[in-house]
Design a protein around this motif. Structure first.
Motif, PDB file in Angstrom:
ATOM      1  N   MET A 144      33.668  33.979  46.078  1.00 37.84           N
ATOM      2  CA  MET A 144      33.795  33.072  44.934  1.00 37.84           C
ATOM      3  C   MET A 144      32.566  33.160  44.025  1.00 37.84           C
ATOM      4  N   ALA A 145      31.372  33.183  44.616  1.00 42.59           N
ATOM      5  CA  ALA A 145      30.144  33.269  43.822  1.00 42.59           C
ATOM      6  C   ALA A 145      30.085  34.583  43.052  1.00 42.59           C
ATOM      7  N   ARG A 146      30.477  35.663  43.697  1.00 44.48           N
ATOM      8  CA  ARG A 146      30.464  36.960  43.028  1.00 44.48           C
ATOM      9  C   ARG A 146      31.472  36.995  41.875  1.00 44.48           C
ATOM     10  N   SER A 147      32.640  36.424  42.096  1.00 46.08           N
ATOM     11  CA  SER A 147      33.663  36.371  41.052  1.00 46.08           C
ATOM     12  C   SER A 147      33.174  35.542  39.864  1.00 46.08           C
ATOM     13  N   GLU A 148      32.531  34.414  40.174  1.00 48.23           N
ATOM     14  CA  GLU A 148      31.979  33.548  39.115  1.00 48.23           C
ATOM     15  C   GLU A 148      30.892  34.286  38.329  1.00 48.23           C
ATOM     16  N   ARG A 149      30.037  35.019  39.019  1.00 49.13           N
ATOM     17  CA  ARG A 149      28.966  35.778  38.363  1.00 49.13           C
ATOM     18  C   ARG A 149      29.557  36.828  37.419  1.00 49.13           C
ATOM     19  N   GLU A 150      30.568  37.558  37.910  1.00 43.61           N
ATOM     20  CA  GLU A 150      31.194  38.593  37.075  1.00 43.61           C
ATOM     21  C   GLU A 150      31.848  37.979  35.833  1.00 43.61           C
ATOM     22  N   ALA A 151      32.475  36.819  36.002  1.00 44.59           N
ATOM     23  CA  ALA A 151      33.109  36.155  34.857  1.00 44.59           C
ATOM     24  C   ALA A 151      32.065  35.780  33.805  1.00 44.59           C
ATOM     25  N   TRP A 152      30.917  35.253  34.267  1.00 45.62           N
ATOM     26  CA  TRP A 152      29.867  34.878  33.315  1.00 45.62           C
ATOM     27  C   TRP A 152      29.259  36.097  32.630  1.00 45.62           C
ATOM     28  N   LEU A 153      29.092  37.213  33.356  1.00 40.19           N
ATOM     29  CA  LEU A 153      28.533  38.418  32.739  1.00 40.19           C
ATOM     30  C   LEU A 153      29.483  39.006  31.696  1.00 40.19           C
ATOM     31  N   ASN A 154      30.791  38.834  31.849  1.00 37.47           N
ATOM     32  CA  ASN A 154      31.761  39.343  30.885  1.00 37.47           C
ATOM     33  C   ASN A 154      31.997  38.386  29.711  1.00 37.47           C
ATOM     34  N   TRP A 155      31.590  37.141  29.850  1.00 41.99           N
ATOM     35  CA  TRP A 155      31.859  36.138  28.828  1.00 41.99           C
ATOM     36  C   TRP A 155      31.230  36.458  27.465  1.00 41.99           C
ATOM     37  N   PRO A 156      29.954  36.900  27.365  1.00 44.83           N
ATOM     38  CA  PRO A 156      29.387  37.173  26.040  1.00 44.83           C
ATOM     39  C   PRO A 156      30.172  38.221  25.250  1.00 44.83           C
ATOM     40  N   ALA A 157      30.649  39.250  25.921  1.00 50.35           N
ATOM     41  CA  ALA A 157      31.403  40.295  25.222  1.00 50.35           C
ATOM     42  C   ALA A 157      32.724  39.747  24.681  1.00 50.35           C
ATOM     43  N   ARG A 158      33.321  38.780  25.379  1.00 45.41           N
ATOM     44  CA  ARG A 158      34.600  38.218  24.952  1.00 45.41           C
ATOM     45  C   ARG A 158      34.448  37.274  23.752  1.00 45.41           C
ATOM     46  N   VAL A 159      33.363  36.487  23.732  1.00 40.24           N
ATOM     47  CA  VAL A 159      33.271  35.437  22.704  1.00 40.24           C
ATOM     48  C   VAL A 159      32.287  35.741  21.580  1.00 40.24           C
ATOM     49  N   ALA A 160      31.454  36.774  21.721  1.00 36.71           N
ATOM     50  CA  ALA A 160      30.401  37.023  20.731  1.00 36.71           C
ATOM     51  C   ALA A 160      30.959  37.310  19.346  1.00 36.71           C
ATOM     52  N   LEU A 161      32.005  38.090  19.237  1.00 36.70           N
ATOM     53  CA  LEU A 161      32.574  38.448  17.934  1.00 36.70           C
ATOM     54  C   LEU A 161      33.113  37.216  17.211  1.00 36.70           C
ATOM     55  N   GLN A 162      33.854  36.374  17.932  1.00 38.00           N
ATOM     56  CA  GLN A 162      34.423  35.157  17.320  1.00 38.00           C
ATOM     57  C   GLN A 162      33.315  34.189  16.915  1.00 38.00           C
ATOM     58  N   MET A 163      32.312  34.006  17.776  1.00 36.10           N
ATOM     59  CA  MET A 163      31.217  33.092  17.444  1.00 36.10           C
ATOM     60  C   MET A 163      30.411  33.612  16.257  1.00 36.10           C
ATOM     61  N   LEU A 178      23.560  35.790  23.481  1.00 37.46           N
ATOM     62  CA  LEU A 178      24.405  35.200  24.525  1.00 37.46           C
ATOM     63  C   LEU A 178      24.188  35.887  25.878  1.00 37.46           C
ATOM     64  N   GLU A 179      24.137  37.224  25.847  1.00 37.31           N
ATOM     65  CA  GLU A 179      23.955  37.949  27.102  1.00 37.31           C
ATOM     66  C   GLU A 179      22.612  37.610  27.737  1.00 37.31           C
ATOM     67  N   SER A 180      21.565  37.531  26.967  1.00 31.66           N
ATOM     68  CA  SER A 180      20.237  37.176  27.464  1.00 31.66           C
ATOM     69  C   SER A 180      20.234  35.776  28.077  1.00 31.66           C
ATOM     70  N   ALA A 181      20.864  34.821  27.383  1.00 36.31           N
ATOM     71  CA  ALA A 181      20.912  33.437  27.884  1.00 36.31           C
ATOM     72  C   ALA A 181      21.718  33.348  29.188  1.00 36.31           C
ATOM     73  N   VAL A 182      22.839  34.056  29.252  1.00 32.04           N
ATOM     74  CA  VAL A 182      23.681  34.017  30.456  1.00 32.04           C
ATOM     75  C   VAL A 182      22.943  34.651  31.627  1.00 32.04           C
ATOM     76  N   ARG A 183      22.292  35.786  31.414  1.00 28.57           N
ATOM     77  CA  ARG A 183      21.559  36.448  32.500  1.00 28.57           C
ATOM     78  C   ARG A 183      20.422  35.561  33.016  1.00 28.57           C
ATOM     79  N   GLN A 184      19.711  34.898  32.119  1.00 27.30           N
ATOM     80  CA  GLN A 184      18.633  33.999  32.529  1.00 27.30           C
ATOM     81  C   GLN A 184      19.186  32.840  33.371  1.00 27.30           C
ATOM     82  N   GLN A 185      20.327  32.297  32.941  1.00 28.72           N
ATOM     83  CA  GLN A 185      20.953  31.210  33.686  1.00 28.72           C
ATOM     84  C   GLN A 185      21.385  31.675  35.079  1.00 28.72           C
ATOM     85  N   LEU A 186      21.946  32.880  35.169  1.00 25.88           N
ATOM     86  CA  LEU A 186      22.375  33.402  36.468  1.00 25.88           C
ATOM     87  C   LEU A 186      21.186  33.655  37.391  1.00 25.88           C
TER      88      LEU A 186
END
Length: 197
Positions: A144-163, A178-186
C-alpha cells in the motif's frame, strides 16, 4: 550378623506392599538369602542403588530452570501470576513457583495445560477471522505504501499542464515546482518510523 526378615516383614519395614518387594526380588533389584529371607542392610543398599527414583510415587523430578522461566514468561504475558502458593489471583494455585529445584513435574504439566489452552484460544481466534497473519499484514502495508508513493510521484505530470494553464505560468516550470515539492514531502514521510506491534 545382620538382621534378616521375611519378605512380608521387609515390606512393612520399607512401607511398601508385599508385591513391591516380590517384584524387586524377581527383577533382581534386591537379592534374598538362600533361605528366602531378606538381609535388611544389604537389601536397603540394593534398593537404593537399583531403584529409579523417578519411578517412585510421591517423588517428583525437578524441572529445568529454563523450562520454568519459559512457562513463567508465557503465563506473565497472559496475565497469570506465577508466585505464591495459590493466593488470590494466582490463576494456577501456585502451580509454577520457586525455582526448577523445587518445581515438580506435576506443576510443569499444569503450566503446560495453561499454555495449551492459550494456544487453542489463538487458533480459534484465527479460525474466526479475528487475527491476521503478521508477515502478510506487513507485506500488505508495504504494498500500500509503495502504491501510494508511485501515485504521488506520477501526480505532478498529470496535473502540471492544467494548473499551468489555469495560473498562466510556463508548464515546465509548474511541473518542476510540483515534482520538487512532492519529492520533498515523500522524503519527510519516509523518515517517519512505522512500528507494527
Amino acid at each position: 550378623m545382620s538382621q534378616t526378615m521375611s519378605m512380608r516383614a521387609y515390606a512393612r519395614y520399607r512401607g511398601v506392599s508385599d508385591g513391591a518387594v516380590r517384584k524387586a526380588v524377581s527383577t533382581g533389584r534386591i537379592t534374598p538369602n538362600a533361605d528366602g529371607a531378606i538381609d535388611v542392610a544389604r537389601a536397603d543398599q540394593e534398593w537404593q542403588l537399583n531403584t529409579d527414583s523417578a519411578q517412585q510415587r510421591g517423588v517428583h523430578r525437578p524441572v529445568p530452570n529454563e523450562a520454568i522461566q519459559s512457562v513463567k514468561q508465557t503465563l506473565a504475558d497472559s496475565g497469570v501470576t506465577t508466585h505464591g502458593s495459590g493466593g488470590s489471583g494466582s490463576g494456577m494455585g501456585g502451580a509454577v513457583g520457586g525455582t526448577g529445584g523445587n518445581t515438580t513435574l506435576l506443576q510443569a504439566r499444569t503450566a503446560n495445560e495453561v499454555l495449551k489452552a492459550q494456544t487453542n484460544k489463538v487458533r480459534l481466534s484465527r479460525l474466526k477471522g479475528e487475527l491476521v497473519d503478521r508477515p502478510e499484514a506487513v507485506a500488505h502495508v508495504y504494498r500500500m505504501a509503495r502504491s501510494e508513493r508511485e501515485a504521488w510521484l506520477n501526480w505532478p505530470a498529470r496535473v502540471a499542464l492544467q494548473m499551468a494553464s489555469d495560473l498562466q505560468v510556463p508548464p515546465h516550470r509548474m511541473y518542476t515546482l510540483l515534482e520538487s515539492a512532492v519529492r520533498q514531502q515523500l522524503i519527510e514521510i519516509g523518515e517517519m518510523a512505522v512500528q507494527i506491534n
